[in-house]
Design a protein around this motif. Structure first.
Motif, PDB file in Angstrom:
ATOM      1  N   GLU A  91       0.843  -1.188   0.000  1.00 51.56           N
ATOM      2  CA  GLU A  91       0.000   0.000   0.000  1.00 51.56           C
ATOM      3  C   GLU A  91       0.878   1.237   0.000  1.00 51.56           C
ATOM      4  O   GLU A  91       1.845   1.314   0.750  1.00 51.56           O
ATOM      5  CB  GLU A  91      -0.902   0.035   1.231  1.00 51.56           C
ATOM      6  N   LEU A  93       1.154   4.846   1.056  1.00 50.73           N
ATOM      7  CA  LEU A  93       0.516   5.712   2.051  1.00 50.73           C
ATOM      8  C   LEU A  93       0.919   7.154   1.791  1.00 50.73           C
ATOM      9  O   LEU A  93       1.978   7.390   1.252  1.00 50.73           O
ATOM     10  CB  LEU A  93       0.933   5.272   3.452  1.00 50.73           C
ATOM     11  N   PRO A  94       0.184   8.160   2.132  1.00 50.04           N
ATOM     12  CA  PRO A  94      -1.064   8.138   2.870  1.00 50.04           C
ATOM     13  C   PRO A  94      -2.295   7.934   1.999  1.00 50.04           C
ATOM     14  O   PRO A  94      -3.404   7.845   2.503  1.00 50.04           O
ATOM     15  CB  PRO A  94      -1.101   9.520   3.524  1.00 50.04           C
ATOM     16  N   GLN A  96      -3.343   5.392   0.493  1.00 52.64           N
ATOM     17  CA  GLN A  96      -3.864   4.038   0.636  1.00 52.64           C
ATOM     18  C   GLN A  96      -4.200   3.426  -0.732  1.00 52.64           C
ATOM     19  O   GLN A  96      -5.270   2.874  -0.944  1.00 52.64           O
ATOM     20  CB  GLN A  96      -5.070   3.989   1.568  1.00 52.64           C
TER      21      GLN A  96
END
Length: 126
Positions: A91, A93-94, A96
């Motif tokens: 993933e 991030l931030p 996602q």
């Protein structure tokens, strides 16, 4: 994959990914492996193909009931968690965003999905 063994001198990328898939995900011939992870990857690749993207927002993936079940499960038994633990997915991030760790493996799975579709003669030849 070739733990302790030698890699054959003429190994194609396809052969390497086939072996990787059979070892890490699911071996169709033997019926062994992680069927949950296989199904998750099939659905994930399908969504990525539909959107012509190599990454999708986790929030968007939750709109697919099959993917949501795995994404929302924080336990180690979740296919999504296992695929991240195996460094197959990660993933960003931030934001996602969910993405494959190796673009070539994503391309391999995409090609598999296309080749497994029934041939539509009307669409292709009509």
């Amino acid at each position: 994959m070739y733990r302790g063994g030698t890699i054959p001198p003429r190994t194609t990328r396809h052969e390497v990914f086939d072996r990787y898939y059979k070892t890490k995900i699911f071996d169709e011939e033997k019926g062994t492996g992680d069927a949950q992870a296989r199904d998750f990857l099939i659905d994930l690749v399908s969504e990525m193909r539909k959107h012509k993207a190599d990454r999708l927002l986790r929030s968007y993936l939750r709109t697919n009931p099959m993917l949501r079940e795995q994404i929302d499960d924080p336990t180690k038994t979740s296919a999504f968690t296992r695929l991240k633990d195996e460094n197959i997915l990660y993933e960003i991030l931030p934001q996602q965003e969910v993405k494959f760790t190796y673009d070539r493996f994503f391309e391999y799975l995409l090609a598999r999905s296309i080749l497994l579709e029934p041939f539509d003669t009307e669409r292709c030849l009509g």
